[in-house]
Design an enzyme around this catalytic site. Structure first.
Site, PDB file in Angstrom:
ATOM      1  N   SER A  24       0.838  -1.212   0.000  1.00 33.81           N
ATOM      2  CA  SER A  24       0.000   0.000   0.000  1.00 33.81           C
ATOM      3  C   SER A  24       0.864   1.250   0.000  1.00 33.81           C
ATOM      4  O   SER A  24       0.363   2.357   0.178  1.00 33.81           O
ATOM      5  CB  SER A  24      -0.924   0.013   1.227  1.00 33.81           C
ATOM      6  OG  SER A  24      -0.163   0.029   2.412  1.00 33.81           O
ATOM      7  N   THR A 149     -39.600  23.629 -15.537  1.00 35.40           N
ATOM      8  CA  THR A 149     -39.910  22.314 -14.973  1.00 35.40           C
ATOM      9  C   THR A 149     -40.113  21.412 -16.181  1.00 35.40           C
ATOM     10  O   THR A 149     -40.602  21.872 -17.216  1.00 35.40           O
ATOM     11  CB  THR A 149     -41.193  22.337 -14.099  1.00 35.40           C
ATOM     12  OG1 THR A 149     -42.301  22.665 -14.927  1.00 35.40           O
ATOM     13  CG2 THR A 149     -41.099  23.337 -12.961  1.00 35.40           C
ATOM     14  N   HIS A 150     -39.717  20.153 -16.057  1.00 37.56           N
ATOM     15  CA  HIS A 150     -39.756  19.206 -17.189  1.00 37.56           C
ATOM     16  C   HIS A 150     -39.007  19.742 -18.403  1.00 37.56           C
ATOM     17  O   HIS A 150     -39.374  19.447 -19.543  1.00 37.56           O
ATOM     18  CB  HIS A 150     -41.198  18.883 -17.615  1.00 37.56           C
ATOM     19  CG  HIS A 150     -42.095  18.536 -16.467  1.00 37.56           C
ATOM     20  ND1 HIS A 150     -42.291  17.247 -16.050  1.00 37.56           N
ATOM     21  CD2 HIS A 150     -42.824  19.323 -15.631  1.00 37.56           C
ATOM     22  CE1 HIS A 150     -43.126  17.236 -15.020  1.00 37.56           C
ATOM     23  NE2 HIS A 150     -43.450  18.490 -14.743  1.00 37.56           N
ATOM     24  N   SER A 271     -12.612  23.751 -31.305  1.00 36.58           N
ATOM     25  CA  SER A 271     -12.501  22.481 -32.016  1.00 36.58           C
ATOM     26  C   SER A 271     -11.275  22.506 -32.922  1.00 36.58           C
ATOM     27  O   SER A 271     -10.849  23.564 -33.379  1.00 36.58           O
ATOM     28  CB  SER A 271     -13.771  22.280 -32.833  1.00 36.58           C
ATOM     29  OG  SER A 271     -13.515  21.513 -33.983  1.00 36.58           O
ATOM     30  N   ASN A 279     -16.296  25.354 -26.687  1.00 36.74           N
ATOM     31  CA  ASN A 279     -16.828  24.219 -25.940  1.00 36.74           C
ATOM     32  C   ASN A 279     -16.720  24.404 -24.421  1.00 36.74           C
ATOM     33  O   ASN A 279     -15.691  24.845 -23.923  1.00 36.74           O
ATOM     34  CB  ASN A 279     -16.106  22.938 -26.363  1.00 36.74           C
ATOM     35  CG  ASN A 279     -16.361  22.602 -27.818  1.00 36.74           C
ATOM     36  OD1 ASN A 279     -17.414  22.945 -28.367  1.00 36.74           O
ATOM     37  ND2 ASN A 279     -15.402  21.953 -28.453  1.00 36.74           N
ATOM     38  N   GLN A 316      -7.569  -2.243   3.152  1.00 40.20           N
ATOM     39  CA  GLN A 316      -6.531  -1.365   2.592  1.00 40.20           C
ATOM     40  C   GLN A 316      -6.979  -0.739   1.272  1.00 40.20           C
ATOM     41  O   GLN A 316      -6.639   0.400   0.970  1.00 40.20           O
ATOM     42  CB  GLN A 316      -5.259  -2.202   2.400  1.00 40.20           C
ATOM     43  CG  GLN A 316      -4.192  -1.578   1.545  1.00 40.20           C
ATOM     44  CD  GLN A 316      -2.968  -2.476   1.440  1.00 40.20           C
ATOM     45  OE1 GLN A 316      -2.332  -2.781   2.441  1.00 40.20           O
ATOM     46  NE2 GLN A 316      -2.653  -2.917   0.237  1.00 40.20           N
TER      47      GLN A 316
HETATM   48  N1  ARG Z   1      -1.378  -1.454   4.710  1.00 37.12           N
HETATM   49  C1  ARG Z   1      -2.442  -1.784   5.597  1.00 37.12           C
HETATM   50  C2  ARG Z   1      -3.688  -0.924   5.297  1.00 37.12           C
HETATM   51  O1  ARG Z   1      -3.574   0.057   4.657  1.00 37.12           O
HETATM   52  C3  ARG Z   1      -2.029  -1.571   6.987  1.00 37.12           C
HETATM   53  C4  ARG Z   1      -2.609  -2.539   7.963  1.00 37.12           C
HETATM   54  C5  ARG Z   1      -2.079  -3.927   7.646  1.00 37.12           C
HETATM   55  N2  ARG Z   1      -2.388  -4.845   8.672  1.00 37.12           N
HETATM   56  C6  ARG Z   1      -2.098  -6.124   8.544  1.00 37.12           C
HETATM   57  N3  ARG Z   1      -2.392  -6.891   9.521  1.00 37.12           N
HETATM   58  N4  ARG Z   1      -1.546  -6.601   7.465  1.00 37.12           N
HETATM   59  O2  ARG Z   1      -4.773  -1.277   5.698  1.00 37.12           O
END
Ligand code: ARG
Length: 489
Positions: A24, A149-150, A271, A279, A316
């Site tokens: 992440s 309206t409409h 264009s 536009n 995540q």
């Molecule tokens: N990268 C994870 C998230 O954004 C953090 C928590 C991860 N926890 C775990 N037990 N792997 O949610």
């Protein structure tokens, strides 16, 4: 001492491709400053409870103060941070950092901190959009446009009245965010993985250091719930509805068929083949991107639905969806507000409207209240008048002057006379609007009052927001002071 990594000894080294797949880190950048603060508050709490020596606390705080995310591969920021701490401070010192906390409570805490900042930015943007609406409404305070309206011409309205309808809707969304922030601003720290921890930590001290108003009591709820994210996205959707409807109106209004507004050149595009084109590109993009919050909602809802308690890594994947939803509306608000400020509205509708039919309902009401005709009957009289004027190809006003008495007599058996002056007044949009009596109605004489009312609302909203901001700031400054007390010794 044997060499020990953050990931411990249970498993063999993770496959690089897997790390890359589940990482992440890309979206963790956004929460990195909060993760550092969380670690600071946690280390201070551990020290206060006697788990970490002062010397080690100072070392860890110094490390946290200077930490920068690297572009190495890792599962997430939490692992990366601890890994770097171990590299730099050695396991004896850094190995104490994760006592009594988990990535689960940390990430939920960091998201809440970033979300509260993002919601504040959204609310600021709503306020400045509302400022624009008031500015525009004042600039065009006497301007009349046909209301629809409409998608059929209905009754004349003041342009400012139309704009204030957006204002009021935005105020409701503002209020929703005020309510949502209360639920967002609760600290999960101390919940650890899910059940709390055997480490004696004062959760409230940590919460306070991080600017929260309280704690999320139940640990399982702490680490598994993302309802605060879903409701934020849901409110972003409502905001995006306003933005896309307004954009749609601007697009329609700027067509040759409508010619209600002239777009600023600097905010339009032409264009590549048709040289005459201008536009409405900003509004088109806002209209299209208004779908993003909804797709964030559908995705996050589908991720969370059926997830067993407590934490699952699926959660995540909700986080970036949350940012997409809110960043989109912040951006769109900003651009739409900029565009609105530069729109030039047509101001000469009055004549056209006094020849047309948009005051027909006023005429029917007038016949009913002033000439004693039952409303359903007066509605029929005016209806026939409209039809006759169309058959004969004359203006509604001319038809009223020539045919009204005759038609009214046919339906009521009574002699009903309206002077040319009376007809002129009823069919003049501005004069007709002046006859509107109901509270909140589009009466030009009440416009100043309505505008003042909204200015008062902006002021109230601004105060609410600055109170929210200053409470968070004051609490965070306690953490900052405490940390600098340690590191400067
Ligand atoms: N990268 C994870 C998230 O954004 C953090 C928590 C991860 N926890 C775990 N037990 N792997 O949610």
């Amino acid at each position: 001492m044997l060499s020990i990594q953050v990931t411990g000894k249970r498993l063999k080294k993770q496959n690089r491709e897997v790390t890359k797949f589940i990482s992440s880190l890309a979206s963790d950048k956004r929460i990195s400053k909060h993760v550092l603060m969380i670690n600071m508050a946690h280390v201070l709490a551990l020290h206060k409870s006697g788990y970490i020596s002062k010397e080690d606390t100072v070392s860890i705080l110094r490390f946290l103060n200077s930490f920068k995310l690297s572009d190495e591969l890792d599962e997430d920021i939490h692992y990366m941070l601890e890994r770097h701490a171990i590299d730099k401070l050695g396991i004896k010192v850094a190995g104490q950092m994760n006592l009594g906390k988990s990535r689960n409570d940390q990430v939920a805490t960091a998201i809440r901190m970033e979300l509260r900042d993002t919601l504040i930015r959204t609310m600021e943007q709503i306020l400045s959009f509302q400022d624009t609406i008031i500015r525009l409404s004042r600039k065009y305070v006497g301007t009349i446009i046909p209301g629809y309206t409409h998608m059929q011409r209905a009754q004349p309205v003041l342009l400012s009245y139309h704009l204030l309808s957006y204002f009021d809707s935005l105020s409701r969304t503002f209020d929703r965010f005020v309510e949502i922030i209360k639920r967002v601003n609760m600290s999960p720290m101390g919940s650890a993985a899910l059940a709390g921890t055997t480490i004696g930590l004062d959760r409230r001290i940590i919460a306070d250091f991080l600017g929260f108003e309280g704690i999320v009591r139940n640990g399982i709820d702490s680490v598994s719930s993302r309802d605060f994210a879903v409701e934020s996205i849901a409110s972003a959707i409502l905001l995006s509805l306003d933005l896309s409807r307004l954009s749609e109106e601007i697009i329609i209004w700027s067509t040759e068929e409508f010619r209600f507004v002239e777009l600023p050149d600097e905010m339009a595009a032409t264009s590549s083949i048709m040289p005459q084109k201008k536009n409405p590109v900003v509004s088109e993009i806002v209209r299209a991107r208004s779908s993003f919050p909804l797709s964030s909602l559908v995705s996050s809802f589908s991720i969370i639905k059926c997830l067993p308690y407590s934490y699952n890594l699926d959660l995540q994947e909700v986080t970036p969806l949350l940012w997409t939803a809110l960043d989109t509306v912040i951006d769109s608000l900003r651009m739409t507000s900029k565009l609105m400020d530069e729109l030039r509205f047509r101001q000469d509708f009055e004549k056209e409207l006094s020849e047309g039919y948009t005051c027909a309902a006023f005429l029917a009401e007038y016949l009913s209240t002033k000439k004693g005709i039952n409303f359903r009957v007066s509605h029929a009289v005016v209806g026939e008048l409209v039809s006759k004027s169309q058959q004969r190809g004359i203006s509604f006003r001319k038809a009223a002057e020539e045919l009204l008495s005759e038609i009214a007599r046919k339906y009521t058996g009574k002699r009903i006379i309206l002077s040319g002056k009376e007809i002129g007044r009823i069919l003049n949009p501005k004069e007709a609007l002046r006859m509107i009596k109901t509270e909140g109605g589009c009466n030009p004489d009440k416009m100043e009052y309505e505008l003042k009312l909204r200015e008062g609302i902006i002021e109230k909203q601004r105060k609410t927001l600055s109170l929210i901001k200053s409470r968070i700031k004051t609490k965070l400054s306690h953490l900052e002071r405490e940390v600098s007390g340690f590191v400067s010794e």
